[in-house]
Design a protein around this motif. Structure first.
Motif, PDB file in Angstrom:
ATOM      1  N   PHE A  58     118.093  53.274  36.170  1.00 42.83           N
ATOM      2  CA  PHE A  58     117.118  53.644  37.048  1.00 42.83           C
ATOM      3  C   PHE A  58     117.873  54.513  37.918  1.00 42.83           C
ATOM      4  O   PHE A  58     117.259  54.851  39.139  1.00 42.83           O
ATOM      5  N   VAL A  59     119.266  54.742  37.837  1.00 46.84           N
ATOM      6  CA  VAL A  59     119.913  55.511  38.782  1.00 46.84           C
ATOM      7  C   VAL A  59     119.889  57.121  38.171  1.00 46.84           C
ATOM      8  O   VAL A  59     120.240  57.279  37.001  1.00 46.84           O
ATOM      9  N   GLU A  60     119.809  57.950  39.060  1.00 44.47           N
ATOM     10  CA  GLU A  60     119.680  59.321  38.639  1.00 44.47           C
ATOM     11  C   GLU A  60     120.620  60.068  39.495  1.00 44.47           C
ATOM     12  O   GLU A  60     121.090  59.828  40.444  1.00 44.47           O
ATOM     13  N   VAL A  61     121.252  61.179  38.945  1.00 48.88           N
ATOM     14  CA  VAL A  61     122.345  61.781  39.543  1.00 48.88           C
ATOM     15  C   VAL A  61     121.610  63.200  39.794  1.00 48.88           C
ATOM     16  O   VAL A  61     121.432  64.235  38.803  1.00 48.88           O
ATOM     17  N   ALA A  62     121.653  63.749  41.058  1.00 51.95           N
ATOM     18  CA  ALA A  62     120.908  64.979  41.329  1.00 51.95           C
ATOM     19  C   ALA A  62     121.935  66.041  40.754  1.00 51.95           C
ATOM     20  O   ALA A  62     123.094  65.856  40.852  1.00 51.95           O
ATOM     21  N   LYS A 103     118.969  57.395  43.606  1.00 50.11           N
ATOM     22  CA  LYS A 103     119.495  58.905  43.331  1.00 50.11           C
ATOM     23  C   LYS A 103     120.788  59.161  44.287  1.00 50.11           C
ATOM     24  O   LYS A 103     120.894  58.870  45.294  1.00 50.11           O
ATOM     25  N   LEU A 104     121.691  59.600  43.232  1.00 47.26           N
ATOM     26  CA  LEU A 104     123.152  60.106  43.748  1.00 47.26           C
ATOM     27  C   LEU A 104     123.211  61.501  44.005  1.00 47.26           C
ATOM     28  O   LEU A 104     122.710  62.273  43.078  1.00 47.26           O
ATOM     29  N   HIS A 105     124.011  61.743  45.137  1.00 49.72           N
ATOM     30  CA  HIS A 105     124.266  63.310  45.399  1.00 49.72           C
ATOM     31  C   HIS A 105     125.741  63.399  45.749  1.00 49.72           C
ATOM     32  O   HIS A 105     126.411  62.343  46.258  1.00 49.72           O
ATOM     33  N   VAL A 106     126.426  64.407  45.223  1.00 47.56           N
ATOM     34  CA  VAL A 106     127.704  64.708  45.601  1.00 47.56           C
ATOM     35  C   VAL A 106     127.685  66.116  46.305  1.00 47.56           C
ATOM     36  O   VAL A 106     127.145  66.988  45.862  1.00 47.56           O
TER      37      VAL A 106
END
Length: 316
Positions: free
Chosen positions: A242-246, A269-272
């Motif tokens: 369920f975890v998405e990386v932008a 949702k993860l962002h860097v």
């Protein structure tokens, strides 16, 4: 076979949301305690031992009491309190934490549902330490904001009664001893506790966690793209996540950091973000404190334990 599920503490915020997510399922039967017997220990004991899975939505001491009342060797437990999150013999219920974690949860008898705040830092830091881009003893700060439902019934009542006079942004935990710090430290694989400053906002649910990184002191400074690639590779290897990386993007702002963006879903949702010239980066996670941060995670863990599709009853 229909599995019997007992939600001990189903009248609380997390319990109500779990029950709502389980409504209409044919593979389970939710057994409830009669209203007039909610404080009857013998009836709680009966239901705890009757259940195939007991989901505890209680304060720490009450959760420990419920576990002590289980006398058989068959009732499995998902505990939503902080009582067992770093305890031996309990699986940590963040299924995407590692590639093997969903299998660990599926096989476990005792599962500790993760706290809402730790999941974002764990999701962003653990892959970087595993990839060798950050040392485990790197000094870490975590800032976060959550909707007021994260504070339970008393905070919900406080904010709703305050109306327009409610604080828009209220940091707390300023002794830096928040109850989520031990699990944040252990499962991020940090050697030292991070400096954690949570805050509550004047909105009901949804959250964002921020991990700022001053990278200049490292012997080899990773670029923003290298940080992003390590996190993206980690989650690309995890099925049914369920975890998405932008996508990595050098932008000054984005509407995707709205804390309410994934409300009523189990998404994260993860962002860097990074400035390579300054050796600075920011790791961000956006998710629902009542979804992936609590009830959604509990249902996801229940699905794994029952051997059904991980997204059953969960909006993604």
């Amino acid at each position: 076979m229909v599995a019997k599920i007992f939600i001990d503490g189903e009248a609380g915020t997390t319990g109500l949301q779990i029950r709502e997510r389980l409504a209409g399922r044919r593979d389970i039967e939710v057994v409830s305690i009669d209203q007039d017997k909610r404080k009857d220990q013998s009836e709680r004991k009966r239901l705890l031992n009757l259940a195939d899975v007991a989901i505890l939505c209680l304060p720490d001491d009450a959760a420990k009491e419920s576990v002590s009342l289980i006398e058989n060797d068959t009732t499995r437990v998902i505990d939503a309190s902080t009582a067992y999150r770093v305890a031996e013999g309990w699986a940590y219920g963040f299924a995407e934490m590692d590639k093997a974690q969903s299998d660990v949860i599926a096989r476990a008898r005792f599962v500790s549902n993760p706290g809402c705040y730790p999941q974002g830092p764990i999701a962003t830091l653990r892959p970087l330490i595993a990839a060798g881009l950050l040392p485990a003893d790197f000094p870490i700060s975590v800032n976060a904001i959550s909707g007021y439902t994260g504070g339970g019934k008393s905070m919900i009542a406080e904010y709703e009664q305050a109306g327009d006079t409610a604080s828009e942004y209220m940091p707390y935990g300023l002794t830096f001893q928040h109850k989520h710090v031990p699990e944040m430290t252990r499962y991020s694989t940090l050697k030292h506790a991070p400096l954690f400053v949570p805050a509550v906002g004047d909105y009901a649910q949804g959250m964002v966690t921020f991990v700022p990184l001053q990278l200049g002191q490292l012997a080899k400074v990773p670029t923003g793209r290298e940080l992003h690639a390590a996190i993206a590779d980690h989650f690309a290897a995890i099925p049914n996540s369920f975890v998405e990386v932008a996508p990595y993007d050098e932008i000054a702002k984005t509407p995707e950091l709205d804390p309410e963006l994934y409300n009523n879903t189990n998404r994260m949702k993860l962002h860097v973000f990074a400035n390579d010239a300054r050796a600075q980066a920011l790791l961000v996670a956006v998710y629902d404190n009542l979804g992936k941060g609590a009830s959604g995670a509990a249902v996801q863990n229940l699905n794994l334990m029952l051997g059904v599709a991980g997204d059953t009853s969960l909006a993604a």
